[in-house]
Design an enzyme around this catalytic site. Structure first.
Site, PDB file in Angstrom:
ATOM      1  N   ASN A 149     -15.756 -19.433   2.218  1.00 52.26           N
ATOM      2  CA  ASN A 149     -15.050 -18.987   1.007  1.00 52.26           C
ATOM      3  C   ASN A 149     -15.695 -19.463  -0.297  1.00 52.26           C
ATOM      4  O   ASN A 149     -15.489 -18.862  -1.342  1.00 52.26           O
ATOM      5  CB  ASN A 149     -13.558 -19.351   1.062  1.00 52.26           C
ATOM      6  CG  ASN A 149     -13.320 -20.833   1.118  1.00 52.26           C
ATOM      7  OD1 ASN A 149     -14.246 -21.610   1.376  1.00 52.26           O
ATOM      8  ND2 ASN A 149     -12.092 -21.252   0.888  1.00 52.26           N
ATOM      9  N   GLU A 154     -13.149 -31.639   4.815  1.00 54.56           N
ATOM     10  CA  GLU A 154     -12.020 -30.971   4.169  1.00 54.56           C
ATOM     11  C   GLU A 154     -11.678 -29.791   5.050  1.00 54.56           C
ATOM     12  O   GLU A 154     -12.475 -28.870   5.202  1.00 54.56           O
ATOM     13  CB  GLU A 154     -12.420 -30.565   2.750  1.00 54.56           C
ATOM     14  CG  GLU A 154     -11.217 -30.289   1.892  1.00 54.56           C
ATOM     15  CD  GLU A 154     -10.932 -28.826   1.852  1.00 54.56           C
ATOM     16  OE1 GLU A 154     -10.037 -28.400   2.603  1.00 54.56           O
ATOM     17  OE2 GLU A 154     -11.603 -28.119   1.095  1.00 54.56           O
ATOM     18  N   CYS A 180      -8.482 -23.071   0.593  1.00 54.63           N
ATOM     19  CA  CYS A 180      -7.733 -24.128   1.270  1.00 54.63           C
ATOM     20  C   CYS A 180      -6.640 -24.653   0.356  1.00 54.63           C
ATOM     21  O   CYS A 180      -5.625 -25.169   0.824  1.00 54.63           O
ATOM     22  CB  CYS A 180      -8.673 -25.239   1.703  1.00 54.63           C
ATOM     23  SG  CYS A 180      -9.696 -25.809   0.386  1.00 54.63           S
TER      24      CYS A 180
HETATM   25  O1  G3H Z   1     -11.155 -23.583  -0.066  1.00 55.26           O
HETATM   26  C1  G3H Z   1     -11.281 -24.749  -0.408  1.00 55.26           C
HETATM   27  C2  G3H Z   1     -11.735 -25.090  -1.738  1.00 55.26           C
HETATM   28  O2  G3H Z   1     -12.080 -26.452  -1.786  1.00 55.26           O
HETATM   29  C3  G3H Z   1     -10.730 -24.725  -2.799  1.00 55.26           C
HETATM   30  O3  G3H Z   1     -11.306 -24.797  -4.046  1.00 55.26           O
HETATM   31  O4  G3H Z   1      -9.260 -24.956  -5.452  1.00 55.26           O
HETATM   32  O5  G3H Z   1     -11.462 -24.388  -6.449  1.00 55.26           O
HETATM   33  O6  G3H Z   1     -10.254 -22.755  -5.014  1.00 55.26           O
HETATM   34  P1  G3H Z   1     -10.522 -24.190  -5.303  1.00 55.26           P
END
Ligand code: G3H
Length: 503
Positions: free
Chosen positions: A169, A264, A298
């Site tokens: 993602n 993570e 996430c």
């Molecule tokens: O998908 C996991 C990422 O660490 C979320 O990052 O809060 O910038 O969308 P974000």
């Protein structure tokens, strides 16, 4: 365009090369891995299916390149990182294009991801020269029984070879959030991109190549997880693994050796809404938090826990905003685009059907075409429904009505995840108490969960992760403390020449 201009050399016919020993190479396997465009469901790109022998070679290079890199002055490491950041930003268009094609990220957000990544690299270079240029000085007489006869000097030294595995993602941003701290701290770096996102990663790595990093210091290995996944994560040359993704991370952590891990692994971020909340603000944040990049973050809002007395009003406001979300191709900047794969879409559908059978209220009709799922708000979700606990990683958001704040906190804390959460209230004192009670790595007050700005600490509790990210924490995690102790023959307490006669 991807694979053209300065990126021509990373392509061999129709298959992208892998990066090893400062060169772009074709795998001896003669095989490739297809990358399917989530929107068209057709093969968009192909990358090399690297072999275990090629992994061994890369590790050998990484080990030896790291030795001289650790001796490269900090300011020179920072200079190269700044250069890579500038090249990356100058070439945002072709990289963003590949993000659009291989992960169906809306075009505007794809550009944002590349620019944010360049900024992260530069910030990391600056932070690195500050924090790695400092150490500690400790005196022995602060511990009982000791005179001041020992001076302890501490500094931070690199770990060695860092293995970085980013998710689909944010293939570029979550790759550089691992690469930049590893490099500034004097480590070498082996990158294993996700299959979808690999081509964007290869373009990003070429920017580091053009910046002039030493041969072998950075490598990028593509291929099938089944062939090289465990081989990479269990490789004896690896001194640290930084992984972002799903529960594969749990099995990696069980198999990895005695090395630092930064993991993570997702979340089920709760949004607790109190009676006094500004419901317009909540509704906008639920839309941004729950539906941006089609919920494939996430940190997406993954369950709304709203006080019964304001639930009807909030649901109406969110419904009105959902109706305005555009659905379609990422090239046209639609808000909702195809989810990453057919299996993801099937999984999401499974959660939706379970909720339907168990009596959730559908605020919109469920609609799916291929991997494209229309945004869906599910009201009156109960704890016996899978969607109350599982991460859809798609544009489907459950609302649970609660009769007390405790009920909301208990639901949040009963999750096996503990990444982020948010609370909406005008009462800052209540917000602080709720934040303390929520078992998550971060709580946002009056805003949707988010990792950024990228220098903020970012960490999950329970199955959401190990270690903390954010620029400073990543640099610290990718170093080890080294101490040198100077032992004096006699205690030395203060200035003045009285002691000289004792020498
Ligand atoms: O998908 C996991 C990422 O660490 C979320 O990052 O809060 O910038 O969308 P974000």
């Amino acid at each position: 365009m991807a694979g053209t201009g300065i990126f021509t050399e990373i392509l061999d016919g129709e298959v992208y090369k892998y990066y090893s020993d400062g060169e772009w190479k074709t795998s001896s396997s003669g095989k490739s891995v297809a990358i399917v465009n989530p929107a068209t469901r057709k093969t968009q790109y192909k990358v090399q299916a690297c072999t275990q022998e090629e992994v061994n070679k890369v590790m050998e290079m990484a080990k030896s390149a790291q030795k001289s890199w650790a001796k490269t002055p900090l300011w020179k490491r920072a200079e190269l990182l700044h250069k890579a950041a500038a090249i990356l930003k100058d070439n945002k268009a072709p990289i963003a294009e590949s993000l659009v094609k291989e992960i169906a990220k809306p075009a505007k957000d794809s550009v944002t991801e590349v620019v944010r990544s360049g900024d992260l690299i530069s910030y990391c270079a600056e932070e690195g020269v500050r924090i790695l240029g400092e150490g500690k000085f400790l005196l022995s007489d602060s511990f009982p029984g000791n005179e001041r006869t020992k001076y302890c000097l501490t500094s931070k030294i690199p770990l060695g070879v860092v293995l970085a595995i980013p998710p689909f993602n944010y293939p570029v941003n979550l790759a550089v959030s691992k690469i930049a701290p590893a490099l500034i701290a004097g480590n070498s770096l082996v990158l294993k991109p996700p299959t979808q996102g690999a081509v964007s990663c290869l373009h990003m790595v070429h920017c580091f190549h053009l910046a002039g990093f030493p041969k072998g210091l950075i490598s990028c290995i593509t291929g099938k997880g089944s062939e090289i996944g465990d081989f990479l994560t269990m490789h004896p040359a690896v001194n640290c693994i930084s992984f972002t993704g799903g529960d594969t991370g749990i099995s990696i952590s069980k198999k990895a050796g005695m090395i630092p891990l930064q993991m993570e692994l997702g979340g089920k971020d709760a949004c607790i809404v109190l009676e006094d909340a500004d419901l317009d603000l909540v509704a906008s944040n639920i839309i941004k938090g729950g539906f941006s990049y089609s919920g494939q973050r996430c940190t997406a809002v993954k369950v709304v826990l709203v006080m019964e007395s304001v639930a009807d009003e909030l649901v109406e406001k969110v419904k009105a905003k959902v109706a305005k979300l555009t659905v379609g191709p990422p090239e046209e900047n639609c808000d909702i685009t195809a989810v990453v794969s057919e299996s993801s879409a099937n999984f999401i559908e499974g959660l939706v059907m379970d909720a339907k059978e168990k009596g959730a209220t559908f605020c919109q009709e469920y609609k799916r075409e291929g991997n494209l799922i229309w945004p869906l708000l599910l009201d009156n979700v109960r704890p016996d429904m899978r969607i109350a606990w599982e991460e859809p990683f798609g544009p489907v958001l459950p609302v649970l009505r609660i009769s007390s704040v405790e009920e909301g906190i208990n639901h949040c804390n009963a999750s096996n995840f503990g990444l982020q959460g948010c609370v909406f209230t005008k009462d800052i004192n209540k917000a602080m108490l709720i934040s303390d009670a929520m078992e998550t790595g971060t709580v946002q007050i009056n805003s949707a969960p988010a990792r950024g700005p990228d220098h903020f600490p970012f960490q999950g509790l329970k199955d959401s992760g190990i270690g903390s990210q954010g620029v400073t924490n990543s640099i610290n995690l990718m170093t080890k403390v080294k101490t040198t102790v100077i032992n004096l023959p006699t205690p030395s307490y203060s200035m003045g020449a009285g002691f000289i006669s004792r020498l």
